[in-house]
Scaffold this motif. Structure first.
Motif, PDB file in Angstrom:
ATOM      1  N   ARG A  32       0.825  -1.209   0.000  1.00  0.00           N
ATOM      2  CA  ARG A  32       0.000   0.000   0.000  1.00  0.00           C
ATOM      3  C   ARG A  32       0.862   1.264   0.000  1.00  0.00           C
ATOM      4  O   ARG A  32       0.476   2.281  -0.587  1.00  0.00           O
ATOM      5  CB  ARG A  32      -0.941   0.020   1.210  1.00  0.00           C
ATOM      6  N   ILE A  33       2.008   1.216   0.664  1.00  0.00           N
ATOM      7  CA  ILE A  33       2.888   2.394   0.656  1.00  0.00           C
ATOM      8  C   ILE A  33       3.936   2.295  -0.455  1.00  0.00           C
ATOM      9  O   ILE A  33       4.911   3.057  -0.469  1.00  0.00           O
ATOM     10  CB  ILE A  33       3.557   2.630   2.025  1.00  0.00           C
ATOM     11  N   GLN A  34       3.728   1.362  -1.368  1.00  0.00           N
ATOM     12  CA  GLN A  34       4.529   1.212  -2.579  1.00  0.00           C
ATOM     13  C   GLN A  34       5.985   0.860  -2.315  1.00  0.00           C
ATOM     14  O   GLN A  34       6.858   1.115  -3.155  1.00  0.00           O
ATOM     15  CB  GLN A  34       4.444   2.480  -3.443  1.00  0.00           C
ATOM     16  N   PHE A  35       6.273   0.234  -1.176  1.00  0.00           N
ATOM     17  CA  PHE A  35       7.606  -0.292  -0.926  1.00  0.00           C
ATOM     18  C   PHE A  35       7.776  -1.662  -1.580  1.00  0.00           C
ATOM     19  O   PHE A  35       8.903  -2.111  -1.797  1.00  0.00           O
ATOM     20  CB  PHE A  35       7.870  -0.396   0.578  1.00  0.00           C
ATOM     21  N   LEU A  36       6.655  -2.317  -1.869  1.00  0.00           N
ATOM     22  CA  LEU A  36       6.645  -3.586  -2.601  1.00  0.00           C
ATOM     23  C   LEU A  36       5.745  -3.450  -3.813  1.00  0.00           C
ATOM     24  O   LEU A  36       4.733  -2.755  -3.768  1.00  0.00           O
ATOM     25  CB  LEU A  36       6.109  -4.722  -1.724  1.00  0.00           C
ATOM     26  N   GLU A  37       6.121  -4.137  -4.888  1.00  0.00           N
ATOM     27  CA  GLU A  37       5.277  -4.247  -6.070  1.00  0.00           C
ATOM     28  C   GLU A  37       5.221  -5.713  -6.475  1.00  0.00           C
ATOM     29  O   GLU A  37       6.244  -6.292  -6.832  1.00  0.00           O
ATOM     30  CB  GLU A  37       5.831  -3.404  -7.221  1.00  0.00           C
ATOM     31  N   ASN A  38       4.039  -6.317  -6.362  1.00  0.00           N
ATOM     32  CA  ASN A  38       3.869  -7.743  -6.668  1.00  0.00           C
ATOM     33  C   ASN A  38       4.838  -8.616  -5.876  1.00  0.00           C
ATOM     34  O   ASN A  38       5.396  -9.592  -6.383  1.00  0.00           O
ATOM     35  CB  ASN A  38       4.050  -7.989  -8.170  1.00  0.00           C
ATOM     36  N   GLY A  39       5.040  -8.237  -4.618  1.00  0.00           N
ATOM     37  CA  GLY A  39       5.892  -9.023  -3.733  1.00  0.00           C
ATOM     38  C   GLY A  39       7.363  -8.714  -3.831  1.00  0.00           C
ATOM     39  O   GLY A  39       8.158  -9.220  -3.018  1.00  0.00           O
ATOM     40  N   GLU A  40       7.764  -7.906  -4.807  1.00  0.00           N
ATOM     41  CA  GLU A  40       9.173  -7.550  -4.985  1.00  0.00           C
ATOM     42  C   GLU A  40       9.430  -6.136  -4.463  1.00  0.00           C
ATOM     43  O   GLU A  40       8.559  -5.270  -4.531  1.00  0.00           O
ATOM     44  CB  GLU A  40       9.557  -7.623  -6.467  1.00  0.00           C
ATOM     45  N   ILE A  41      10.635  -5.900  -3.961  1.00  0.00           N
ATOM     46  CA  ILE A  41      10.979  -4.575  -3.448  1.00  0.00           C
ATOM     47  C   ILE A  41      11.004  -3.575  -4.593  1.00  0.00           C
ATOM     48  O   ILE A  41      11.669  -3.790  -5.612  1.00  0.00           O
ATOM     49  CB  ILE A  41      12.346  -4.607  -2.726  1.00  0.00           C
ATOM     50  N   SER A  42      10.268  -2.491  -4.432  1.00  0.00           N
ATOM     51  CA  SER A  42      10.191  -1.464  -5.464  1.00  0.00           C
ATOM     52  C   SER A  42      11.391  -0.526  -5.358  1.00  0.00           C
ATOM     53  O   SER A  42      12.170  -0.572  -4.394  1.00  0.00           O
ATOM     54  CB  SER A  42       8.898  -0.662  -5.305  1.00  0.00           C
ATOM     55  N   SER A  43      11.523   0.360  -6.334  1.00  0.00           N
ATOM     56  CA  SER A  43      12.598   1.354  -6.282  1.00  0.00           C
ATOM     57  C   SER A  43      12.418   2.285  -5.084  1.00  0.00           C
ATOM     58  O   SER A  43      13.404   2.720  -4.467  1.00  0.00           O
ATOM     59  CB  SER A  43      12.634   2.156  -7.580  1.00  0.00           C
ATOM     60  N   ILE A  44      11.170   2.570  -4.725  1.00  0.00           N
ATOM     61  CA  ILE A  44      10.907   3.413  -3.550  1.00  0.00           C
ATOM     62  C   ILE A  44      11.337   2.689  -2.286  1.00  0.00           C
ATOM     63  O   ILE A  44      11.989   3.266  -1.407  1.00  0.00           O
ATOM     64  CB  ILE A  44       9.412   3.783  -3.479  1.00  0.00           C
ATOM     65  N   GLY A  45      10.975   1.394  -2.180  1.00  0.00           N
ATOM     66  CA  GLY A  45      11.364   0.619  -1.015  1.00  0.00           C
ATOM     67  C   GLY A  45      12.867   0.476  -0.892  1.00  0.00           C
ATOM     68  O   GLY A  45      13.427   0.569   0.210  1.00  0.00           O
ATOM     69  N   GLU A  46      13.540   0.259  -2.015  1.00  0.00           N
ATOM     70  CA  GLU A  46      15.006   0.128  -1.994  1.00  0.00           C
ATOM     71  C   GLU A  46      15.656   1.442  -1.590  1.00  0.00           C
ATOM     72  O   GLU A  46      16.630   1.457  -0.837  1.00  0.00           O
ATOM     73  CB  GLU A  46      15.497  -0.316  -3.364  1.00  0.00           C
ATOM     74  N   HIS A  47      15.096   2.553  -2.079  1.00  0.00           N
ATOM     75  CA  HIS A  47      15.607   3.871  -1.693  1.00  0.00           C
ATOM     76  C   HIS A  47      15.501   4.061  -0.184  1.00  0.00           C
ATOM     77  O   HIS A  47      16.437   4.549   0.470  1.00  0.00           O
ATOM     78  CB  HIS A  47      14.825   4.954  -2.428  1.00  0.00           C
TER      79      HIS A  47
END
Length: 300
Positions: A32-47
């Motif tokens: 929901r906070i876009q740290f994950l996308e389809n179970g994978e770490i997003s660019s936002i989460g990695e940042h």
């Protein structure tokens, strides 16, 4: 939030470093906070993870604050209590009545997270909650804005921001449009982003004074290179079918509360519209407030 942010963050870091599986509510919240996308770490989460656990540059707090404030229930909460001091009980009542939050512990976790992000100042001891006036709460181009009796100035500002997001041909449909509705249009509509303003209303608030004000408004819009028209719906069947109010444009379009309700600070919401609206059909059947004034006077 079924877990505190510190616990979610710990499991998120384990997933990042060791591939530990994320499940249930932790995964849901991180998506929901876009740290994950389809179970994978997003660019936002990695940042976020890199900023906090590698570079320690402080960016992580801004990243998390932005994504948390993008959550609809948090945005509505912060807009409703914008800059206000209140009590935890009232925050809890708001969240339980207007969102999916159901228990006291979840309210505490939300307040603790917002406190850590400097969105509120929350005292567990006294239960006092002071909401900040952080600009993140009132960003441009949001999908919705709350109107509350606690934010009389911000309510008008939110209407102006909704209009500011529009462009091209702006169409405002309101059965009971009052002449004070010209004011936010005058503030926000310029020749840089708009080509025309068309207002469609019923006869209830139409008066000689409104017609006179519109003539002045139309002249000023013309000076800005914007064509302005106002037509009055007199067909009883069309008026009977008209309930909602919309601001439509070539850019953003909105469901909006009645103008008078907004100025009276009655609880409501402005949100982006997705439904099809029969504007042109109604417009073609309506009467022009200037050229067809004699016909309109029969209905006022």
């Amino acid at each position: 939030m079924e877990s505190s942010w510190s616990n979610i963050e710990e499991r998120f870091l384990e997933h990042y470093e060791e591939g530990e599986e994320l499940e249930g509510s932790d995964r849901d919240f991180l998506e929901r906070i876009q740290f994950l996308e389809n179970g994978e770490i997003s660019s936002i989460g990695e940042h976020y993870l890199d900023s906090k656990f590698i570079f320690e540059n402080g960016d992580h707090k801004d990243v998390l604050r932005q994504e948390v404030l993008n959550l609809q229930e948090i945005r509505e909460l912060c807009q409703s209590f914008y800059g206000q001091k209140t009590e935890r009980d009232k925050v809890e009542r708001f969240l339980k009545s207007k969102t999916d939050v159901t228990n006291d512990r979840e309210v505490g976790r939300i307040l603790n997270l917002l406190n850590s992000l400097d969105v509120v100042s929350y005292s567990k001891k006294t239960g006092d909650v002071q909401f900040t006036e952080a600009e993140q709460v009132e960003e441009e181009n949001q999908d919705s804005y709350r109107v509350t009796n606690r934010t009389p100035y911000s309510n008008i500002k939110r209407l102006r921001r909704a209009i500011r997001a529009c462009e091209g041909d702006l169409m405002w449909i309101a059965k009971h449009f009052p002449k004070k509705g010209f004011e936010p249009l005058s503030d926000e509509v310029t020749g840089d982003g708009f080509t025309s303003v068309r207002i469609l209303c019923g006869p209830d608030n139409v008066t000689h004074k409104m017609r006179s004000d519109f003539e002045r408004f139309e002249q000023e819009m013309s000076n800005r290179g914007v064509e302005a028209e106002l037509r009055v719906m007199t067909d009883g069947e069309h008026l009977g079918n008209l309930h909602d109010r919309w601001i439509l444009s070539d850019g953003a379009s909105w469901n909006v509360p009645p103008v008078n309700s907004l100025y009276r600070n009655q609880e409501a919401e402005l949100h982006k519209a997705t439904e099809e609206v029969s504007f042109e059909d109604w417009w073609d059947e309506a009467k022009d407030i200037i050229s067809e004034w004699n016909d309109i006077q029969k209905y006022i």
